[in-house]
Structure formats: C-alpha cells, structure tokens
Design a protein around this motif. Structure first.
Motif, PDB file in Angstrom:
ATOM      1  N   VAL A 238       0.855  -1.188   0.000  1.00  0.00           N
ATOM      2  CA  VAL A 238       0.000   0.000   0.000  1.00  0.00           C
ATOM      3  C   VAL A 238       0.890   1.237   0.000  1.00  0.00           C
ATOM      4  O   VAL A 238       1.874   1.305   0.723  1.00  0.00           O
ATOM      5  N   TRP A 239       0.531   2.203  -0.846  1.00  0.00           N
ATOM      6  CA  TRP A 239       1.191   3.516  -0.805  1.00  0.00           C
ATOM      7  C   TRP A 239       0.088   4.547  -0.710  1.00  0.00           C
ATOM      8  O   TRP A 239      -0.964   4.411  -1.303  1.00  0.00           O
ATOM      9  N   TRP A 240       0.300   5.563   0.103  1.00  0.00           N
ATOM     10  CA  TRP A 240      -0.748   6.532   0.372  1.00  0.00           C
ATOM     11  C   TRP A 240      -0.179   7.937   0.475  1.00  0.00           C
ATOM     12  O   TRP A 240       0.978   8.131   0.792  1.00  0.00           O
ATOM     13  N   TYR A 241      -1.036   8.878   0.144  1.00  0.00           N
ATOM     14  CA  TYR A 241      -0.721  10.300   0.272  1.00  0.00           C
ATOM     15  C   TYR A 241      -1.589  10.902   1.374  1.00  0.00           C
ATOM     16  O   TYR A 241      -1.109  11.270   2.411  1.00  0.00           O
ATOM     17  N   GLN A 242      -2.865  11.001   1.107  1.00  0.00           N
ATOM     18  CA  GLN A 242      -3.829  11.491   2.089  1.00  0.00           C
ATOM     19  C   GLN A 242      -5.109  10.698   1.906  1.00  0.00           C
ATOM     20  O   GLN A 242      -5.291  10.008   0.895  1.00  0.00           O
ATOM     21  N   LYS A 243      -6.026  10.830   2.833  1.00  0.00           N
ATOM     22  CA  LYS A 243      -7.295  10.124   2.733  1.00  0.00           C
ATOM     23  C   LYS A 243      -8.008  10.501   1.441  1.00  0.00           C
ATOM     24  O   LYS A 243      -8.091  11.676   1.087  1.00  0.00           O
ATOM     25  N   ASN A 244      -8.465   9.505   0.712  1.00  0.00           N
ATOM     26  CA  ASN A 244      -9.221   9.653  -0.537  1.00  0.00           C
ATOM     27  C   ASN A 244      -8.426  10.299  -1.678  1.00  0.00           C
ATOM     28  O   ASN A 244      -9.012  10.784  -2.633  1.00  0.00           O
ATOM     29  N   ASP A 245      -7.110  10.299  -1.602  1.00  0.00           N
ATOM     30  CA  ASP A 245      -6.287  10.828  -2.687  1.00  0.00           C
ATOM     31  C   ASP A 245      -6.278   9.803  -3.825  1.00  0.00           C
ATOM     32  O   ASP A 245      -6.045   8.626  -3.587  1.00  0.00           O
ATOM     33  N   PRO A 246      -6.531  10.232  -5.063  1.00  0.00           N
ATOM     34  CA  PRO A 246      -6.576   9.276  -6.179  1.00  0.00           C
ATOM     35  C   PRO A 246      -5.232   8.610  -6.468  1.00  0.00           C
ATOM     36  O   PRO A 246      -5.181   7.580  -7.142  1.00  0.00           O
ATOM     37  N   ARG A 247      -4.151   9.157  -5.959  1.00  0.00           N
ATOM     38  CA  ARG A 247      -2.836   8.534  -6.164  1.00  0.00           C
ATOM     39  C   ARG A 247      -2.576   7.381  -5.207  1.00  0.00           C
ATOM     40  O   ARG A 247      -1.630   6.617  -5.397  1.00  0.00           O
ATOM     41  N   ASN A 248      -3.392   7.251  -4.167  1.00  0.00           N
ATOM     42  CA  ASN A 248      -3.237   6.131  -3.249  1.00  0.00           C
ATOM     43  C   ASN A 248      -3.370   4.837  -4.037  1.00  0.00           C
ATOM     44  O   ASN A 248      -4.141   4.764  -4.995  1.00  0.00           O
ATOM     45  N   GLY A 249      -2.633   3.819  -3.635  1.00  0.00           N
ATOM     46  CA  GLY A 249      -2.709   2.569  -4.371  1.00  0.00           C
ATOM     47  C   GLY A 249      -2.458   1.361  -3.506  1.00  0.00           C
ATOM     48  O   GLY A 249      -1.943   1.449  -2.390  1.00  0.00           O
ATOM     49  N   ARG A 250      -2.851   0.207  -4.069  1.00  0.00           N
ATOM     50  CA  ARG A 250      -2.674  -1.061  -3.375  1.00  0.00           C
ATOM     51  C   ARG A 250      -2.523  -2.140  -4.424  1.00  0.00           C
ATOM     52  O   ARG A 250      -3.302  -2.211  -5.368  1.00  0.00           O
ATOM     53  N   LYS A 251      -1.505  -2.966  -4.278  1.00  0.00           N
ATOM     54  CA  LYS A 251      -1.298  -4.103  -5.174  1.00  0.00           C
ATOM     55  C   LYS A 251      -0.675  -5.238  -4.384  1.00  0.00           C
ATOM     56  O   LYS A 251       0.043  -5.007  -3.416  1.00  0.00           O
ATOM     57  N   VAL A 252      -0.924  -6.450  -4.862  1.00  0.00           N
ATOM     58  CA  VAL A 252      -0.227  -7.599  -4.308  1.00  0.00           C
ATOM     59  C   VAL A 252       1.152  -7.647  -4.963  1.00  0.00           C
ATOM     60  O   VAL A 252       1.286  -7.441  -6.173  1.00  0.00           O
ATOM     61  N   LEU A 253       2.171  -7.879  -4.155  1.00  0.00           N
ATOM     62  CA  LEU A 253       3.544  -7.941  -4.648  1.00  0.00           C
ATOM     63  C   LEU A 253       3.664  -9.014  -5.723  1.00  0.00           C
ATOM     64  O   LEU A 253       3.329 -10.168  -5.480  1.00  0.00           O
ATOM     65  N   PRO A 254       4.135  -8.643  -6.926  1.00  0.00           N
ATOM     66  CA  PRO A 254       4.306  -9.647  -7.972  1.00  0.00           C
ATOM     67  C   PRO A 254       5.573 -10.477  -7.742  1.00  0.00           C
ATOM     68  O   PRO A 254       6.531 -10.006  -7.133  1.00  0.00           O
ATOM     69  N   GLY A 255       5.584 -11.683  -8.250  1.00  0.00           N
ATOM     70  CA  GLY A 255       6.777 -12.522  -8.220  1.00  0.00           C
ATOM     71  C   GLY A 255       7.084 -13.112  -6.862  1.00  0.00           C
ATOM     72  O   GLY A 255       6.294 -13.032  -5.932  1.00  0.00           O
ATOM     73  N   LYS A 256       8.242 -13.733  -6.809  1.00  0.00           N
ATOM     74  CA  LYS A 256       8.711 -14.366  -5.582  1.00  0.00           C
ATOM     75  C   LYS A 256      10.141 -13.932  -5.347  1.00  0.00           C
ATOM     76  O   LYS A 256      10.835 -13.575  -6.292  1.00  0.00           O
ATOM     77  N   PRO A 257      10.610 -13.951  -4.113  1.00  0.00           N
ATOM     78  CA  PRO A 257       9.912 -14.360  -2.905  1.00  0.00           C
ATOM     79  C   PRO A 257       8.979 -13.264  -2.396  1.00  0.00           C
ATOM     80  O   PRO A 257       9.191 -12.091  -2.682  1.00  0.00           O
ATOM     81  N   GLN A 258       7.973 -13.674  -1.664  1.00  0.00           N
ATOM     82  CA  GLN A 258       7.013 -12.746  -1.086  1.00  0.00           C
ATOM     83  C   GLN A 258       7.514 -12.343   0.309  1.00  0.00           C
ATOM     84  O   GLN A 258       7.215 -12.990   1.299  1.00  0.00           O
ATOM     85  N   THR A 259       8.319 -11.291   0.371  1.00  0.00           N
ATOM     86  CA  THR A 259       8.863 -10.828   1.650  1.00  0.00           C
ATOM     87  C   THR A 259       8.412  -9.400   1.919  1.00  0.00           C
ATOM     88  O   THR A 259       8.091  -8.650   0.992  1.00  0.00           O
ATOM     89  N   LYS A 260       8.399  -9.045   3.195  1.00  0.00           N
ATOM     90  CA  LYS A 260       8.006  -7.678   3.550  1.00  0.00           C
ATOM     91  C   LYS A 260       8.975  -6.655   2.981  1.00  0.00           C
ATOM     92  O   LYS A 260       8.558  -5.596   2.519  1.00  0.00           O
ATOM     93  N   ASN A 261      10.264  -6.945   3.002  1.00  0.00           N
ATOM     94  CA  ASN A 261      11.231  -5.982   2.464  1.00  0.00           C
ATOM     95  C   ASN A 261      10.970  -5.720   0.984  1.00  0.00           C
ATOM     96  O   ASN A 261      10.981  -4.569   0.547  1.00  0.00           O
ATOM     97  N   ARG A 262      10.737  -6.757   0.194  1.00  0.00           N
ATOM     98  CA  ARG A 262      10.413  -6.562  -1.219  1.00  0.00           C
ATOM     99  C   ARG A 262       9.110  -5.785  -1.354  1.00  0.00           C
ATOM    100  O   ARG A 262       8.957  -4.944  -2.240  1.00  0.00           O
ATOM    101  N   GLY A 263       8.152  -6.054  -0.473  1.00  0.00           N
ATOM    102  CA  GLY A 263       6.882  -5.336  -0.506  1.00  0.00           C
ATOM    103  C   GLY A 263       7.053  -3.848  -0.247  1.00  0.00           C
ATOM    104  O   GLY A 263       6.464  -3.008  -0.931  1.00  0.00           O
ATOM    105  N   TYR A 264       7.860  -3.497   0.749  1.00  0.00           N
ATOM    106  CA  TYR A 264       8.126  -2.088   1.028  1.00  0.00           C
ATOM    107  C   TYR A 264       8.778  -1.407  -0.168  1.00  0.00           C
ATOM    108  O   TYR A 264       8.425  -0.285  -0.534  1.00  0.00           O
ATOM    109  N   LEU A 265       9.741  -2.075  -0.786  1.00  0.00           N
ATOM    110  CA  LEU A 265      10.428  -1.479  -1.931  1.00  0.00           C
ATOM    111  C   LEU A 265       9.489  -1.328  -3.122  1.00  0.00           C
ATOM    112  O   LEU A 265       9.522  -0.309  -3.819  1.00  0.00           O
TER     113      LEU A 265
END
Length: 140
Positions: A35-62
């Motif tokens: 998840v990346w966010w700017y402010q509440k209800n900002d259209p630039r906010n986004g959410r995606k499932v991390l593509p590929g492997k391995p599925q790690t939090k560090n890769r998710g943050y990046l």
C-alpha cells in the motif's frame, strides 16, 4: 524546480507513506499486500499484491515505495512550476527502507549495487529502480 526527499520511521498525517501486510500468512500461498498513500481519498493512493517471488516484507516495502515515487513523479510532470522546491517525506515503519534510501543507496550505486563483500545486494532490481525514480525527480 528542485526536489528533496527523506524517508523516516514515523507515521503522521502530514506525509505520504508505504505499508505492507501479509495475506494468508498461515499457508504456503502467502502474499504481500503493498500500500502507498498520500492522504485520505487521494486518487494517487494505491494497493497491489507484490508480484513474483519471494514474497517478503522488504520486497513489498520497496515495491510500494517505487510505485509511490512513480505516481509522485507523474503528478509533478503535470504541475511543474519553475523555481519551486517540493519536499517529499515518506513515512514508513521499515528501517530497511529508511536506511537504504537515506544512507546505503549512494554506496551501493557507487559500488555497482554490491555490498562490502562485493556480493550483489538483496533486492538490487528494486533498489536500482527506486534510485532511478529519485534521480528523475531530482532532475525535473
């Protein structure tokens, strides 16, 4: 226009940020939700499932940070105002991101994305793309 950035281990309402969470953490098909966010209800906010492997939090943050920087850059290309300075403060609870962006990225880039032992750094593809996004923003 000039650009400055800073990553902090903090979560306030004043800035944008990146977060990750595991989906189905108890089974073999665990996914990382980014998840990346700017402010509440900002259209630039986004959410995606991390593509590929391995599925790690560090890769998710990046991944989330790269997406946030890309959306910020696209927005800045549309509202470019000469001789104005923009400050992007990215809030995160991940010291991995904070230290990588503010401290280690410069050394890694200088050493061709290798560590002190001359081994390729973990997640180098993400770090290189984040570095490229930051350079694009710095040179707008």
């Amino acid at each position: 226009m000039s650009f400055a950035y800073h990553a902090e281990q903090d979560r306030s309402d004043r800035a944008c940020g990146v977060e990750v969470a595991y989906i189905n953490a108890s089974n073999r098909n665990t996914k990382v939700n980014c998840v990346w966010w700017y402010q509440k209800n900002d259209p630039r906010n986004g959410r995606k499932v991390l593509p590929g492997k391995p599925q790690t939090k560090n890769r998710g943050y990046l991944f989330a940070l790269r997406e946030l920087l890309k959306s910020f850059r696209k927005r800045m290309e549309k509202v470019y105002i000469d001789e104005q300075t923009y400050m992007l403060v990215v809030k995160t609870d991940a010291s991995y991101v904070e230290e990588g962006v503010n401290r280690y990225r410069f050394r890694w880039r200088r050493n061709n994305w290798t560590n002190k032992r001359n081994k390729k750094i973990a997640n180098s593809i993400f770090w290189q793309s984040i570095n490229n996004e930051l350079l694009l923003l710095e040179n707008m």
